[in-house]
Design an enzyme around this catalytic site. Structure first.
Site, mmCIF file in Angstrom:
data_model
loop_
_atom_site.group_PDB
_atom_site.id
_atom_site.type_symbol
_atom_site.label_atom_id
_atom_site.label_comp_id
_atom_site.label_asym_id
_atom_site.label_seq_id
_atom_site.Cartn_x
_atom_site.Cartn_y
_atom_site.Cartn_z
ATOM 1 N N ASN A 1 2.536 -8.033 3.195
ATOM 2 C CA ASN A 1 3.532 -8.560 2.623
ATOM 3 C C ASN A 1 3.371 -9.706 1.327
ATOM 4 O O ASN A 1 2.464 -10.572 1.745
ATOM 5 C CB ASN A 1 4.166 -9.464 3.699
ATOM 6 C CG ASN A 1 5.533 -10.389 3.387
ATOM 7 O OD1 ASN A 1 5.841 -10.347 2.302
ATOM 8 N ND2 ASN A 1 5.819 -11.239 4.332
ATOM 9 N N HIS B 1 -13.323 5.356 -2.591
ATOM 10 C CA HIS B 1 -13.727 5.162 -1.128
ATOM 11 C C HIS B 1 -15.149 4.795 -1.139
ATOM 12 O O HIS B 1 -15.380 4.574 -0.027
ATOM 13 C CB HIS B 1 -13.466 6.643 -0.628
ATOM 14 C CG HIS B 1 -13.201 6.686 0.959
ATOM 15 N ND1 HIS B 1 -13.949 5.851 1.748
ATOM 16 C CD2 HIS B 1 -12.074 7.441 1.493
ATOM 17 C CE1 HIS B 1 -13.423 5.974 3.052
ATOM 18 N NE2 HIS B 1 -12.184 6.935 2.932
#
Length: 459
Positions: free
Chosen positions: A382, A164
């Protein structure tokens, strides 16, 4: 995943470092003073699940993703480096080009066998993201750990630990989109990444100009109930459109046009606080993770492509007695007010605060944090196999702080779009939370609890 025991084997190949495909600059890059705070020094597990795609027959997702990752790291070369700590605990990236940790794997199981509802909590997640020695570290360690697991059905799972410190949910999505574009054949990402961390550095001299109750250093209560130190359990709760409409009926008319995020956040805070059974005078905090990317892009064109942390988590503060003794509208108004406080000046004040207060941790006593991941649309990533069955966080909680939750878009087994809330609480508090939420919704929410699937793994 399915609640019934399931036996399958995960065979992992040797972990390897994937380097950028071509030489990249060797340099030191300072992280911003928003990146560089104690509360972001953790790895967050993220998972993407894909089903079989006939047009990709003959293509190995492990090879496709490994090769395209190497090409993507040419553009995101700081992620192939190592985070270092300097004077005053200041963090920076040493762009060494050493690479990210990558594991290829295969599991003798299909998506159908794993169950119709693929979402947190994932009981066998530790097999889908192997805990390579040292991978839990955020400094002097590979910035990312990634595992791609082939399934018998032709589908596959991508799991990663995202450090993070290096970026927020917007940064994760930008990187994943770039990786996916290159996997589908693009020569370069459609959005070029920019570093520009100097935009969120502290001023000279630093000056705190806003009120930051999210960083108040408060000791935890002296009395800890035995039930609060039992094993933490993970459950996900789901909100369909009908559930959201039901909650909205409980809100005063002047607040009825509030956002769905604010509505669910108020409901979560109210139910959680009641379930904790705190003393009426005890202070409670709801910290809302506010994404400031769009605010800064509007003022700084150089911010387009920024993948670092650009978040604040202002705190709504009240007492347990006031929160539980009022309607949901009370919590809702507090939440809306603190979200509006986040401006460019507020972000600058946070950066200055980190330098003056030595990068302190946010308040943890009777606190919880919520993050809206609906706009990230992680499921849309994708790689050539189409939209994912699931894309998002692997569980509630983060690092050593279990009281972080997310609002995640999810499509259930019936194909209905809903919002999911994965949370962590002790078992008894979780039962009371579910009961409080059911009373608000007027029907069973059908939480999904973590169960133990039977997994055999080999390396």
């Amino acid at each position: 995943m399915s609640s019934s025991p399931l036996l399958f084997t995960v065979r992992r190949f040797e972990p390897e470092l994937v380097l950028p495909a071509t030489p990249t600059p060797r340099e030191i890059k300072l992280l911003s003073d928003i990146d560089d705070q104690q509360g972001l020094r953790f790895n967050i597990p993220v998972i993407f699940i894909y089903s079989h795609e006939p047009s990709m027959a003959g293509k190995d997702p492990v090879e496709v993703l490994r090769n395209s990752l190497s090409q993507t790291l040419v553009y995101y070369y700081p992620l192939a480096g190592r985070i270092k700590e300097g004077v005053g605990r200041k963090l920076m990236v040493d762009c060494t080009g050493e690479g990210v940790m990558f594991i290829g794997a295969e599991a003798d199981v299909t998506l159908d066998q794993l169950g119709d509802s693929l979402h947190p909590p994932f009981p066998c997640f530790q097999e889908l993201l192997y805990d390579v020695s040292g991978s839990e570290l955020v400094i002097d360690s590979p910035i990312q750990l990634i595992q791609v697991t082939r399934l018998n059905c032709g589908g596959f799972i991508v799991a990663l630990n995202w450090n993070h410190i290096s970026g927020d949910a917007t940064g994760v999505k930008q990187f994943m989109n770039a990786w996916a574009e290159i996997a589908r054949g693009a020569r370069q990402p459609s959005i070029q990444p920019v570093w520009n961390r100097e935009l969120l550095m502290a001023r000279a001299p630093p000056r705190i100009t806003c009120n930051h109750r999210e960083y108040e250093q408060i000791l935890p209560p002296n009395t800890i109930k035995e039930e609060d130190i039992t094993t933490i359990v993970h459950q996900s709760f789901f909100f369909k459109l009908s559930d959201i409409a039901r909650i909205r009926l409980l809100i005063p008319f002047h607040l009825s046009q509030c956002t769905t995020f604010d509505l669910i956040t108020a409901c979560f805070w109210y139910c959680r606080t009641k379930a904790l059974r705190l003393e009426p005078e005890e202070e409670v905090r709801m910290m809302v993770m506010v994404n400031a990317h769009s605010r800064l892009i509007a003022k700084h064109s150089s911010f387009v492509g920024y993948y670092g942390n650009c978040i604040a988590f202002p705190a709504a503060v009240t007492t347990a007695g006031k929160l539980c003794g009022n309607s949901l509208g009370y919590a809702l108004e507090l939440i809306r007010k603190i979200k509006d406080e986040v401006t460019e000046e507020y972000m600058q004040s946070v950066a200055d605060f980190m330098v003056i207060k030595e990068r302190c941790l946010f308040t943890t006593a009777n606190s919880c944090i919520i993050s809206d991941l609906t706009r990230a649309k992680a499921r849309e990533v994708n790689f050539g196999w189409g939209e994912g069955v699931y894309g998002g966080v692997a569980q509630g909680g983060a690092g050593a702080f279990p009281d972080l939750t997310f609002i995640v878009p999810h499509k259930n087994a019936k194909g209905e779009e809903c919002l999911m809330l994965p949370i962590c609480l002790s078992s008894e508090v979780m039962k009371r939370f579910a009961k409080e939420l059911d009373e608000i919704l007027g029907s069973q929410n059908h939480p999904i609890t973590s169960v133990s699937n039977f997994v055999k793994s080999t390396l």
